[in-house]
Design a protein around this motif. Structure first.
Motif, PDB file in Angstrom:
ATOM      1  N   CYS A 168     -33.177  -6.667   1.033  1.00 51.59           N
ATOM      2  CA  CYS A 168     -33.188  -7.732   2.038  1.00 51.59           C
ATOM      3  C   CYS A 168     -34.575  -7.842   2.670  1.00 51.59           C
ATOM      4  O   CYS A 168     -35.186  -6.837   3.038  1.00 51.59           O
ATOM      5  CB  CYS A 168     -32.139  -7.462   3.111  1.00 51.59           C
ATOM      6  SG  CYS A 168     -32.010  -8.801   4.330  1.00 51.59           S
ATOM      7  N   ASN A 212     -35.022  -9.671   5.410  1.00 47.54           N
ATOM      8  CA  ASN A 212     -34.801  -9.930   6.825  1.00 47.54           C
ATOM      9  C   ASN A 212     -35.204  -8.661   7.588  1.00 47.54           C
ATOM     10  O   ASN A 212     -34.615  -7.601   7.371  1.00 47.54           O
ATOM     11  CB  ASN A 212     -33.331 -10.262   7.072  1.00 47.54           C
ATOM     12  CG  ASN A 212     -32.996 -10.513   8.515  1.00 47.54           C
ATOM     13  OD1 ASN A 212     -33.841 -10.394   9.396  1.00 47.54           O
ATOM     14  ND2 ASN A 212     -31.743 -10.851   8.762  1.00 47.54           N
ATOM     15  N   CYS A 238     -26.231  -8.729   5.385  1.00 46.24           N
ATOM     16  CA  CYS A 238     -26.370  -9.430   6.670  1.00 46.24           C
ATOM     17  C   CYS A 238     -26.158 -10.934   6.541  1.00 46.24           C
ATOM     18  O   CYS A 238     -26.116 -11.633   7.541  1.00 46.24           O
ATOM     19  CB  CYS A 238     -27.735  -9.137   7.292  1.00 46.24           C
ATOM     20  SG  CYS A 238     -29.130  -9.973   6.493  1.00 46.24           S
ATOM     21  N   ARG A 239     -26.047 -11.432   5.323  1.00 46.07           N
ATOM     22  CA  ARG A 239     -25.826 -12.858   5.031  1.00 46.07           C
ATOM     23  C   ARG A 239     -27.024 -13.735   5.376  1.00 46.07           C
ATOM     24  O   ARG A 239     -26.897 -14.950   5.482  1.00 46.07           O
ATOM     25  CB  ARG A 239     -24.576 -13.406   5.719  1.00 46.07           C
ATOM     26  CG  ARG A 239     -23.323 -12.635   5.450  1.00 46.07           C
ATOM     27  CD  ARG A 239     -22.812 -12.940   4.060  1.00 46.07           C
ATOM     28  NE  ARG A 239     -21.463 -12.381   3.880  1.00 46.07           N
ATOM     29  CZ  ARG A 239     -21.141 -11.543   2.932  1.00 46.07           C
ATOM     30  NH1 ARG A 239     -22.046 -11.160   2.073  1.00 46.07           N
ATOM     31  NH2 ARG A 239     -19.926 -11.088   2.819  1.00 46.07           N
ATOM     32  N   SER A 240     -28.189 -13.130   5.555  1.00 50.11           N
ATOM     33  CA  SER A 240     -29.401 -13.902   5.833  1.00 50.11           C
ATOM     34  C   SER A 240     -29.731 -14.765   4.627  1.00 50.11           C
ATOM     35  O   SER A 240     -29.594 -14.331   3.480  1.00 50.11           O
ATOM     36  CB  SER A 240     -30.575 -12.951   6.118  1.00 50.11           C
ATOM     37  OG  SER A 240     -31.793 -13.672   6.147  1.00 50.11           O
ATOM     38  N   ASP A 241     -30.184 -15.993   4.885  1.00 53.32           N
ATOM     39  CA  ASP A 241     -30.559 -16.860   3.778  1.00 53.32           C
ATOM     40  C   ASP A 241     -32.023 -16.681   3.369  1.00 53.32           C
ATOM     41  O   ASP A 241     -32.534 -17.428   2.544  1.00 53.32           O
ATOM     42  CB  ASP A 241     -30.249 -18.320   4.092  1.00 53.32           C
ATOM     43  CG  ASP A 241     -30.972 -18.830   5.319  1.00 53.32           C
ATOM     44  OD1 ASP A 241     -31.684 -18.044   5.960  1.00 53.32           O
ATOM     45  OD2 ASP A 241     -30.807 -20.022   5.627  1.00 53.32           O
ATOM     46  N   ILE A 242     -32.691 -15.666   3.932  1.00 54.47           N
ATOM     47  CA  ILE A 242     -34.031 -15.293   3.468  1.00 54.47           C
ATOM     48  C   ILE A 242     -33.827 -14.628   2.107  1.00 54.47           C
ATOM     49  O   ILE A 242     -33.131 -13.621   2.004  1.00 54.47           O
ATOM     50  CB  ILE A 242     -34.723 -14.320   4.437  1.00 54.47           C
ATOM     51  CG1 ILE A 242     -34.869 -14.943   5.827  1.00 54.47           C
ATOM     52  CG2 ILE A 242     -36.080 -13.896   3.884  1.00 54.47           C
ATOM     53  CD1 ILE A 242     -35.351 -13.963   6.889  1.00 54.47           C
ATOM     54  N   SER A 286     -34.566  -7.495  10.422  1.00 50.43           N
ATOM     55  CA  SER A 286     -33.508  -6.815  11.174  1.00 50.43           C
ATOM     56  C   SER A 286     -32.459  -6.175  10.269  1.00 50.43           C
ATOM     57  O   SER A 286     -31.557  -5.504  10.763  1.00 50.43           O
ATOM     58  CB  SER A 286     -32.836  -7.797  12.142  1.00 50.43           C
ATOM     59  OG  SER A 286     -32.201  -8.830  11.422  1.00 50.43           O
ATOM     60  N   CYS A 287     -32.568  -6.351   8.978  1.00 53.41           N
ATOM     61  CA  CYS A 287     -31.603  -5.750   8.043  1.00 53.41           C
ATOM     62  C   CYS A 287     -32.328  -4.767   7.121  1.00 53.41           C
ATOM     63  O   CYS A 287     -32.187  -3.570   7.262  1.00 53.41           O
ATOM     64  CB  CYS A 287     -30.889  -6.834   7.227  1.00 53.41           C
ATOM     65  SG  CYS A 287     -29.751  -6.197   5.972  1.00 53.41           S
ATOM     66  N   PHE A 324     -29.123 -14.798  -1.265  1.00 51.19           N
ATOM     67  CA  PHE A 324     -29.028 -14.393   0.140  1.00 51.19           C
ATOM     68  C   PHE A 324     -28.651 -12.918   0.184  1.00 51.19           C
ATOM     69  O   PHE A 324     -28.211 -12.355  -0.814  1.00 51.19           O
ATOM     70  CB  PHE A 324     -27.988 -15.240   0.889  1.00 51.19           C
ATOM     71  CG  PHE A 324     -26.583 -15.044   0.391  1.00 51.19           C
ATOM     72  CD1 PHE A 324     -25.750 -14.105   0.988  1.00 51.19           C
ATOM     73  CD2 PHE A 324     -26.103 -15.764  -0.679  1.00 51.19           C
ATOM     74  CE1 PHE A 324     -24.457 -13.914   0.515  1.00 51.19           C
ATOM     75  CE2 PHE A 324     -24.826 -15.576  -1.160  1.00 51.19           C
ATOM     76  CZ  PHE A 324     -23.997 -14.646  -0.561  1.00 51.19           C
ATOM     77  N   CYS A 325     -28.824 -12.301   1.336  1.00 48.26           N
ATOM     78  CA  CYS A 325     -28.472 -10.890   1.507  1.00 48.26           C
ATOM     79  C   CYS A 325     -26.952 -10.763   1.579  1.00 48.26           C
ATOM     80  O   CYS A 325     -26.306 -11.419   2.382  1.00 48.26           O
ATOM     81  CB  CYS A 325     -29.103 -10.322   2.772  1.00 48.26           C
ATOM     82  SG  CYS A 325     -28.622  -8.603   3.102  1.00 48.26           S
TER      83      CYS A 325
END
Length: 129
Positions: free
Chosen positions: A60, A62, A37-41, A64-65, A33-34
């Motif tokens: 990342c 994501n 931003c903690r995105s799980d993408i 938006s990040c 994960f990132c």
């Protein structure tokens, strides 16, 4: 096997701080994960080796990040750009009266990342001045 708990307090002595063998496949699980931003993408990852050190870089995915993150498996020696484990391996080999060629051979048989003979001599030369 001997199991014991490891104190998780901050260690300020690079020589005495606990060190461990970590398999890359297990290490990469921590970068799923990132870290910004903690995105799980799952981010795009690269791993590079600097002697005994591994450097993980993530980007990342994501939209938006999109930030980059770099993680180093070892701290640097204070005031230098030298990975602490690389230097400590050289000094431990010298202080034990060991042969770096034998140490490197053991590392090779185990599949462990190691510094080169040239790096060993460079650290030996620099630390003796």
């Amino acid at each position: 096997f001997f199991f014991c708990s490891i104190p998780l307090s901050n260690h300020h002595n690079l020589r005495t701080e606990p060190k461990h063998i970590v398999f890359l496949s297990k290490l990469l699980l921590l970068f799923q994960f990132c870290h910004i931003c903690r995105s799980d993408i799952q981010p795009t990852m690269t791993a590079t080796q600097n002697g005994t050190e591994v450097v993980i870089k993530t980007a990342c995915n994501n939209p938006s990040c999109g930030k980059d993150y770099t993680w180093n498996s070892q701290p640097l020696l204070p005031g230098t750009r030298t990975a602490a484990g690389n230097f400590l391996l050289c000094m431990a080999t010298l202080f034990a009266g060991g042969s770096f060629t034998k140490v490197a051979q053991i590392f090779q048989h185990m599949g462990l990342s190691c510094i080169s003979l040239n790096t060993f001599f460079t650290h030996q030369r620099v630390s003796s001045t």
